[in-house]
Structures are given as C-alpha cells and as structure tokens.
Design a protein around this motif. Structure first.
Motif, PDB file in Angstrom:
ATOM      1  N   LYS A 168      39.554  -2.521  16.564  1.00 58.41           N
ATOM      2  CA  LYS A 168      39.641  -1.781  15.296  1.00 58.41           C
ATOM      3  C   LYS A 168      40.495  -2.522  14.276  1.00 58.41           C
ATOM      4  O   LYS A 168      40.074  -2.734  13.128  1.00 58.41           O
ATOM      5  CB  LYS A 168      40.212  -0.380  15.557  1.00 58.41           C
ATOM      6  N   TRP A 169      41.689  -2.945  14.667  1.00 53.12           N
ATOM      7  CA  TRP A 169      42.624  -3.513  13.698  1.00 53.12           C
ATOM      8  C   TRP A 169      42.364  -4.984  13.427  1.00 53.12           C
ATOM      9  O   TRP A 169      42.691  -5.481  12.345  1.00 53.12           O
ATOM     10  CB  TRP A 169      44.064  -3.276  14.163  1.00 53.12           C
ATOM     11  N   ILE A 170      41.751  -5.697  14.358  1.00 54.06           N
ATOM     12  CA  ILE A 170      41.324  -7.073  14.064  1.00 54.06           C
ATOM     13  C   ILE A 170      40.220  -7.046  13.014  1.00 54.06           C
ATOM     14  O   ILE A 170      40.214  -7.847  12.074  1.00 54.06           O
ATOM     15  CB  ILE A 170      40.859  -7.776  15.345  1.00 54.06           C
ATOM     16  N   SER A 171      39.279  -6.108  13.152  1.00 51.31           N
ATOM     17  CA  SER A 171      38.196  -5.989  12.171  1.00 51.31           C
ATOM     18  C   SER A 171      38.731  -5.627  10.791  1.00 51.31           C
ATOM     19  O   SER A 171      38.193  -6.062   9.768  1.00 51.31           O
ATOM     20  CB  SER A 171      37.181  -4.940  12.635  1.00 51.31           C
ATOM     21  N   LYS A 172      39.812  -4.822  10.742  1.00 54.27           N
ATOM     22  CA  LYS A 172      40.369  -4.400   9.459  1.00 54.27           C
ATOM     23  C   LYS A 172      41.226  -5.461   8.796  1.00 54.27           C
ATOM     24  O   LYS A 172      41.160  -5.678   7.583  1.00 54.27           O
ATOM     25  CB  LYS A 172      41.216  -3.123   9.655  1.00 54.27           C
ATOM     26  N   GLU A 173      42.079  -6.126   9.580  1.00 54.52           N
ATOM     27  CA  GLU A 173      43.124  -6.969   9.006  1.00 54.52           C
ATOM     28  C   GLU A 173      42.849  -8.472   9.080  1.00 54.52           C
ATOM     29  O   GLU A 173      43.377  -9.224   8.276  1.00 54.52           O
ATOM     30  CB  GLU A 173      44.462  -6.685   9.713  1.00 54.52           C
ATOM     31  N   ALA A 174      42.027  -8.911  10.036  1.00 58.24           N
ATOM     32  CA  ALA A 174      41.840 -10.349  10.224  1.00 58.24           C
ATOM     33  C   ALA A 174      40.949 -10.924   9.135  1.00 58.24           C
ATOM     34  O   ALA A 174      39.858 -10.412   8.881  1.00 58.24           O
ATOM     35  CB  ALA A 174      41.247 -10.629  11.596  1.00 58.24           C
ATOM     36  N   LYS A 175      41.407 -11.973   8.480  1.00 59.07           N
ATOM     37  CA  LYS A 175      40.617 -12.659   7.461  1.00 59.07           C
ATOM     38  C   LYS A 175      39.867 -13.845   8.050  1.00 59.07           C
ATOM     39  O   LYS A 175      38.944 -14.366   7.436  1.00 59.07           O
ATOM     40  CB  LYS A 175      41.542 -13.123   6.328  1.00 59.07           C
ATOM     41  N   ASP A 176      40.276 -14.290   9.215  1.00 58.38           N
ATOM     42  CA  ASP A 176      39.629 -15.422   9.871  1.00 58.38           C
ATOM     43  C   ASP A 176      39.730 -15.214  11.379  1.00 58.38           C
ATOM     44  O   ASP A 176      40.815 -15.269  11.943  1.00 58.38           O
ATOM     45  CB  ASP A 176      40.315 -16.734   9.456  1.00 58.38           C
ATOM     46  N   TYR A 177      38.596 -14.975  12.020  1.00 57.46           N
ATOM     47  CA  TYR A 177      38.597 -14.744  13.460  1.00 57.46           C
ATOM     48  C   TYR A 177      39.047 -15.975  14.242  1.00 57.46           C
ATOM     49  O   TYR A 177      39.442 -15.866  15.402  1.00 57.46           O
ATOM     50  CB  TYR A 177      37.198 -14.336  13.930  1.00 57.46           C
ATOM     51  N   PHE A 178      38.962 -17.164  13.608  1.00 56.18           N
ATOM     52  CA  PHE A 178      39.349 -18.384  14.295  1.00 56.18           C
ATOM     53  C   PHE A 178      40.834 -18.697  14.114  1.00 56.18           C
ATOM     54  O   PHE A 178      41.314 -19.715  14.590  1.00 56.18           O
ATOM     55  CB  PHE A 178      38.496 -19.553  13.794  1.00 56.18           C
ATOM     56  N   ASN A 179      41.560 -17.821  13.415  1.00 55.97           N
ATOM     57  CA  ASN A 179      43.014 -17.977  13.248  1.00 55.97           C
ATOM     58  C   ASN A 179      43.651 -16.599  13.182  1.00 55.97           C
ATOM     59  O   ASN A 179      44.250 -16.212  12.182  1.00 55.97           O
ATOM     60  CB  ASN A 179      43.317 -18.783  11.973  1.00 55.97           C
ATOM     61  N   LEU A 180      43.514 -15.857  14.266  1.00 52.58           N
ATOM     62  CA  LEU A 180      43.968 -14.467  14.293  1.00 52.58           C
ATOM     63  C   LEU A 180      45.485 -14.341  14.219  1.00 52.58           C
ATOM     64  O   LEU A 180      45.997 -13.335  13.725  1.00 52.58           O
ATOM     65  CB  LEU A 180      43.460 -13.778  15.573  1.00 52.58           C
ATOM     66  N   MET A 181      46.215 -15.338  14.688  1.00 46.91           N
ATOM     67  CA  MET A 181      47.672 -15.243  14.672  1.00 46.91           C
ATOM     68  C   MET A 181      48.225 -15.216  13.250  1.00 46.91           C
ATOM     69  O   MET A 181      49.362 -14.792  13.033  1.00 46.91           O
ATOM     70  CB  MET A 181      48.287 -16.395  15.463  1.00 46.91           C
ATOM     71  N   ALA A 182      47.429 -15.665  12.278  1.00 44.88           N
ATOM     72  CA  ALA A 182      47.887 -15.613  10.885  1.00 44.88           C
ATOM     73  C   ALA A 182      48.051 -14.181  10.409  1.00 44.88           C
ATOM     74  O   ALA A 182      48.837 -13.909   9.498  1.00 44.88           O
ATOM     75  CB  ALA A 182      46.910 -16.367   9.988  1.00 44.88           C
ATOM     76  N   ASN A 183      47.312 -13.255  11.007  1.00 47.42           N
ATOM     77  CA  ASN A 183      47.391 -11.833  10.628  1.00 47.42           C
ATOM     78  C   ASN A 183      47.914 -10.974  11.773  1.00 47.42           C
ATOM     79  O   ASN A 183      47.706  -9.763  11.790  1.00 47.42           O
ATOM     80  CB  ASN A 183      46.002 -11.326  10.202  1.00 47.42           C
ATOM     81  N   ALA A 184      48.603 -11.593  12.731  1.00 42.71           N
ATOM     82  CA  ALA A 184      49.074 -10.862  13.909  1.00 42.71           C
ATOM     83  C   ALA A 184      50.043  -9.746  13.543  1.00 42.71           C
ATOM     84  O   ALA A 184      50.039  -8.683  14.171  1.00 42.71           O
ATOM     85  CB  ALA A 184      49.727 -11.825  14.898  1.00 42.71           C
ATOM     86  N   ALA A 185      50.881  -9.953  12.531  1.00 46.69           N
ATOM     87  CA  ALA A 185      51.872  -8.932  12.164  1.00 46.69           C
ATOM     88  C   ALA A 185      51.193  -7.673  11.640  1.00 46.69           C
ATOM     89  O   ALA A 185      51.565  -6.550  12.019  1.00 46.69           O
ATOM     90  CB  ALA A 185      52.837  -9.495  11.122  1.00 46.69           C
ATOM     91  N   ASP A 186      50.188  -7.828  10.788  1.00 47.12           N
ATOM     92  CA  ASP A 186      49.483  -6.664  10.242  1.00 47.12           C
ATOM     93  C   ASP A 186      48.678  -5.946  11.326  1.00 47.12           C
ATOM     94  O   ASP A 186      48.622  -4.710  11.356  1.00 47.12           O
ATOM     95  CB  ASP A 186      48.551  -7.097   9.103  1.00 47.12           C
ATOM     96  N   ILE A 187      48.048  -6.719  12.195  1.00 49.08           N
ATOM     97  CA  ILE A 187      47.284  -6.116  13.300  1.00 49.08           C
ATOM     98  C   ILE A 187      48.219  -5.341  14.222  1.00 49.08           C
ATOM     99  O   ILE A 187      47.918  -4.210  14.630  1.00 49.08           O
ATOM    100  CB  ILE A 187      46.528  -7.214  14.077  1.00 49.08           C
TER     101      ILE A 187
END
Length: 322
Positions: A168-187
């Motif tokens: 759910k939250w990866i789909s909402k917050e991730a801008k790049d599935y190939f660099n998920l750690m860039a949005n890890a805090a928001d997720i």
C-alpha cells in the motif's frame, strides 16, 4: 496451626519476570493481612476487583498493602482485614519498557511495474518498537482473557498485515521502484500510522517503524549495477582531465621523476591537440578569406603603363610592344 496457617502473610510480586513479557497476573487472588507489594523498576501494578481497576501503582519499591496500598484504592479503601479472612483482589503487573523487534518479509512482495510485465518481486527488512499505553484497553482486550502476553504475540499480529501495508505505502510514496530506499522514510511513516491504529485496540502504541534495506532479484540487481557503471563511463574522460589538472595544480605531479614528466607531457600534448582542433575550423575560414582578398586585390591593380617601355596598356594585362 491450620487456623493460623491461613493468616500467614504473602508477597505480591512478579517473581519470574521475563524481559519479553508484556504483563503478568498474580496467581493468588486472596491478599492476607500483613502482605507486601514488591514493585521493581520498569513495572506498574494494577489492583483489580471484579474486573474493575481499583488503583495503579508505578513507583518501584516495597509497600505494606494494608497501610500503604488499601487507603488509595477507589472502592476498597475502607476494607478491614479480618482475623480469618483476606482481601480478594487481582493484581496485574505491566512491563512498561519499550519493546523492540526486527521484521522481515517472509515471501517476496510483487510490485506492479511497466518495466517488468510480471511485476518486480522485492524483499525488505527493518525494525519496529511498541509499548503499552492504555491499561483499560489492555485489560478489556487481552489481560481479561489471558494470563500472560509476550512480544511474539504482538509481533505475530503485526506481521500478519505487514506485507499488505508495504504494498500500500510503496505504491503511494515510492517515485522509483528501483530506488525504494530514497522514499523509505515516507513509506515507514505511513506503515507506522496504520500499525498504530491496529495495536491501539490492544492498549499499545507503535513508537517507531523503520525500513533498513530492500533487496531485489539477482537479475534486477545486476541491471541496476550495469546502469550505474554505464552512467559513470560517460563522464570518465572529463573525470580524468579534471583529476590530472587538480594533481598538477596541487603539485602532486611535480618532482616525481620520468614517469611524472611523461604524464605531464602527455597531458600537455592532449590539451594542445584539443586547442588545435578547436581552432582548426576558424583557421581554414581565415585562410579562405585572406586568399579571396589577395585575388581581389590582384585583379583590381592592373597598371596603366608598361613598367619596362612606358607604353600605355589600355587596361591589358600584358604590354603589346614588349
């Protein structure tokens, strides 16, 4: 001895304390005259009567129940110990520490992506923390029906819904599935809020949730590493030139012997060639312009008289007499 044996004082305490236990019910329901309460650091004691909270005690230490506990109980403050009777009450000990747990996905989570028609399976791991914050909810939902509750019980409940929350939250917050750690805090923040709503029913709260790493399939990981290497190659020539310039300017290439002299000479020749290539186009244009000017000057400077015999040329390029 039988009559007086029932009057022996008892000790109300969490004797077999475990670090992973969330609460513990004192087993003997009859508190006798002269009994003592022992409360250790990190523990709260809740006195209950017929499932209702009578009093909560938080300061660690040793208390005489008759003189130091009963006067503070809500409905039992007037209780008097009889010669052959004790006080019937339950005592619930609560572990007040913050519990920390590690988590990891049991199965890959398949993320939908246009780059991979079948989706991209990932795995993730991290940690979360929780603690008890609502004694009424804890008693109503858990302690009322269980004699003990441990960290693994809470972790199992959280893990049951974690995969769905990650999706759910990866789909909402991730801008790049190939660099998920860039949005890890928001997720992580979104997952923490949802988990907190879940465990509030148990009288607990999630104090922290974090994603430590995300792993991709080997084929995807190799592709990411290859793309990163190719992006570095594109700037390699510029990197080498800048590094050489910095080394010469800082003096790291000075006084280094033949190898250093050779490196400086090669760098100088490379810079000279680049300058000549840059100036080459302009040089050709200048030569063409100069040649045209010479030709035009030559065509327009025919003499009126022959320089040898003095005969008038009448605009001819050659003298008829000579």
């Amino acid at each position: 001895m039988g009559l007086f044996g029932k009057q022996l004082a008892n000790v109300v305490e969490w004797e077999e304390f475990r670090e992973d236990s969330i609460f513990f019910k004192w087993a003997n329901n009859e508190i006798k005259k002269g009994s003592r309460l022992i409360l250790r650091p990190g523990q709260d004691a809740i006195f209950l009567s017929n499932g209702k909270i009578e009093g909560i005690f938080k300061e660690d230490g040793e208390y005489d129940i008759e003189t130091q506990i009963i006067p503070f109980l809500s409905t039992l403050k007037g209780f008097k110990f009889g010669f052959n009777s004790g006080m019937r009450a339950e005592v619930l000990f609560v572990n007040t520490k913050q519990f920390q747990c590690k988590w990891g996905t049991k199965n890959p989570i398949n993320l939908p992506t246009n780059q991979l028609p079948g989706g991209m399976p990932i795995r993730a791991n991290g940690a979360f923390s929780f603690k008890v914050n609502d004694y009424i909810a804890l008693i109503d939902q858990v302690a009322g029906v269980k004699s003990n509750y441990v960290v693994e019980d809470v972790k199992g409940r959280i893990m049951a819904s974690l995969d769905q929350l990650l999706m759910k939250w990866i789909s909402k917050e991730a801008k790049d599935y190939f660099n998920l750690m860039a949005n890890a805090a928001d997720i992580s923040k979104g997952i923490q809020n949802d988990l907190d709503m879940e465990v509030q029913k148990l009288g607990m709260t999630i104090t922290d949730f974090s994603i430590m790493s995300v792993s991709y399939p080997d084929s995807v990981q190799k592709m990411l590493e290859k793309n990163a290497a190719q992006s570095m190659v594109g700037d390699m020539d510029r990197y080498q030139r800048v590094a050489m310039t910095d080394a010469m300017a800082s003096g790291r290439l000075s006084g280094g012997g033949a190898a250093t002299d050779m490196a400086g000479m090669m760098f100088g020749m490379q810079m000279a060639n680049q300058m000549m290539n840059t100036m080459g186009g302009n040089g050709q244009n200048n030569s063409q312009q100069n040649g045209n000017a010479i030709n035009s000057n030559s065509a327009g400077s025919v003499p009126n008289f022959c320089p040898n015999c003095g005969t008038k040329t009448n605009g001819a390029n050659f003298c008829a007499n000579c």
